[in-house]
Design an enzyme around this catalytic site. Structure first.
Site, PDB file in Angstrom:
ATOM      1  N   ASP A  51      10.528  58.282 -28.754  1.00  0.00           N
ATOM      2  CA  ASP A  51      11.684  57.997 -29.077  1.00  0.00           C
ATOM      3  C   ASP A  51      12.450  59.069 -29.895  1.00  0.00           C
ATOM      4  OD1 ASP A  51      11.557  55.558 -27.676  1.00  0.00           O
ATOM      5  OD2 ASP A  51      11.083  54.118 -29.604  1.00  0.00           O
ATOM      6  N   TYR A 123      -1.599  57.598 -31.751  1.00  0.00           N
ATOM      7  CA  TYR A 123      -0.533  57.700 -32.752  1.00  0.00           C
ATOM      8  C   TYR A 123      -0.858  57.708 -34.117  1.00  0.00           C
ATOM      9  CZ  TYR A 123       3.006  57.556 -28.932  1.00  0.00           C
ATOM     10  OH  TYR A 123       3.911  57.811 -27.769  1.00  0.00           O
TER      11      TYR A 123
END
EC number: 5.4.99.12
Length: 265
Positions: A51, A123
């Site tokens: 994002d 992540y």
């Protein structure tokens, strides 16, 4: 021929990985640089999306290219192709902005796919618990005490859970909300710095930031462990914690099984 490209980027100046009509993206910059150097329009397929403002320490993508087109009439031998790829990495880094760096380009089997062949993605979400001017761009400052032991207890439940509908951005285009999480833990790196590590076969849009926000609610005592479990098993996105800012989130690694060898970006 199909090639994998391994690279990293600082996502501060980009509206995510994917090309968008009126905003700059990492995919756009990478395709532009490859197209200039290879003298044809190159389409790059990434391992996934990030994002706006999210970073990638190790990202992977693939593209198709015939080296013989670049060398015109001179036949490319198998011995020369690796040297050509080394030069491609060097020249890409000369063209690309300073916040995008290519580490390697390698030839792979034609059926390999940057997105669908990926076996894992990892992540990290970084936080710090004391004001620090050198952490502010890539880590989130926490201004209240957190119970990391309780947060880690909650995180372990992700390892035995599959449906992450409660942590998926509403209105997403996901065909399924099933994800297989193989690691989820908070790691302390100094007296005042931590990161949350999560590894799964796939992630939903906004999933990691929502997971972190919910775990922080557990650590603050805003929700009990029983409430957390109810959100995990029965909740919707509105029940889970807030989506945390993207500047502290990094795609750390993408894993692939390539024949008998594990390729990691």
């Amino acid at each position: 021929m199909r090639y994998f490209i391994f690279f990293g980027y600082d996502g501060t100046n980009y509206h995510g990985w994917q090309i968008q009509p009126n905003a700059n993206s990492v995919q756009q910059e990478l395709q532009r640089a490859l197209s200039i150097l290879l003298r044809k329009e190159i389409e790059v397929v990434g391992a996934g999306r990030t994002d706006t403002g999210v970073h990638a320490r190790n990202m992977a993508a693939h593209f198709d290219w015939n080296p013989e087109e670049k060398v015109s009439e001179e036949k490319v031998s198998e011995e020369r192709i690796p040297m050509a790829l080394d030069q491609l990495v060097y020249r890409l880094n000369r063209i690309l902005p300073r916040d995008i760096a290519v580490y390697e380009v390698r030839e792979v089997d034609a059926e390999m796919h940057a997105r669908f062949s990926a076996t894992s993605r990892t992540y990290h979400y970084y936080i710090h618990t004391r004001k620090d001017p050198f952490e502010r761009h890539y880590s989130l400052q926490m201004n209240y005490p957190l119970d990391f032991e309780k947060m880690n207890q909650a995180a372990q439940h992700f390892l035995h859970h599959e449906d992450y509908a409660a942590f998926c951005k509403a209105g997403g285009d996901n065909k399924t909300t099933i994800c297989h999480v193989s690691a989820a833990r908070w790691v302390q790196t100094s007296p005042t710095t931590w990161y949350f590590e999560i590894t799964a076969n796939r992630f939903l849009r906004n999933m990691v930031r929502a997971v972190v926000g919910t775990l922080i609610d557990v650590g603050r005592g805003k929700i009990t462990m029983e409430q957390f479990l109810d959100i995990l098993h029965n909740g919707s996105r509105s029940d889970a914690g807030e989506s945390m800012p993207g500047n502290a989130l990094f795609l750390e690694d993408v894993g692939y099984d390539f024949k008998d060898e594990m390729i990691r970006s």
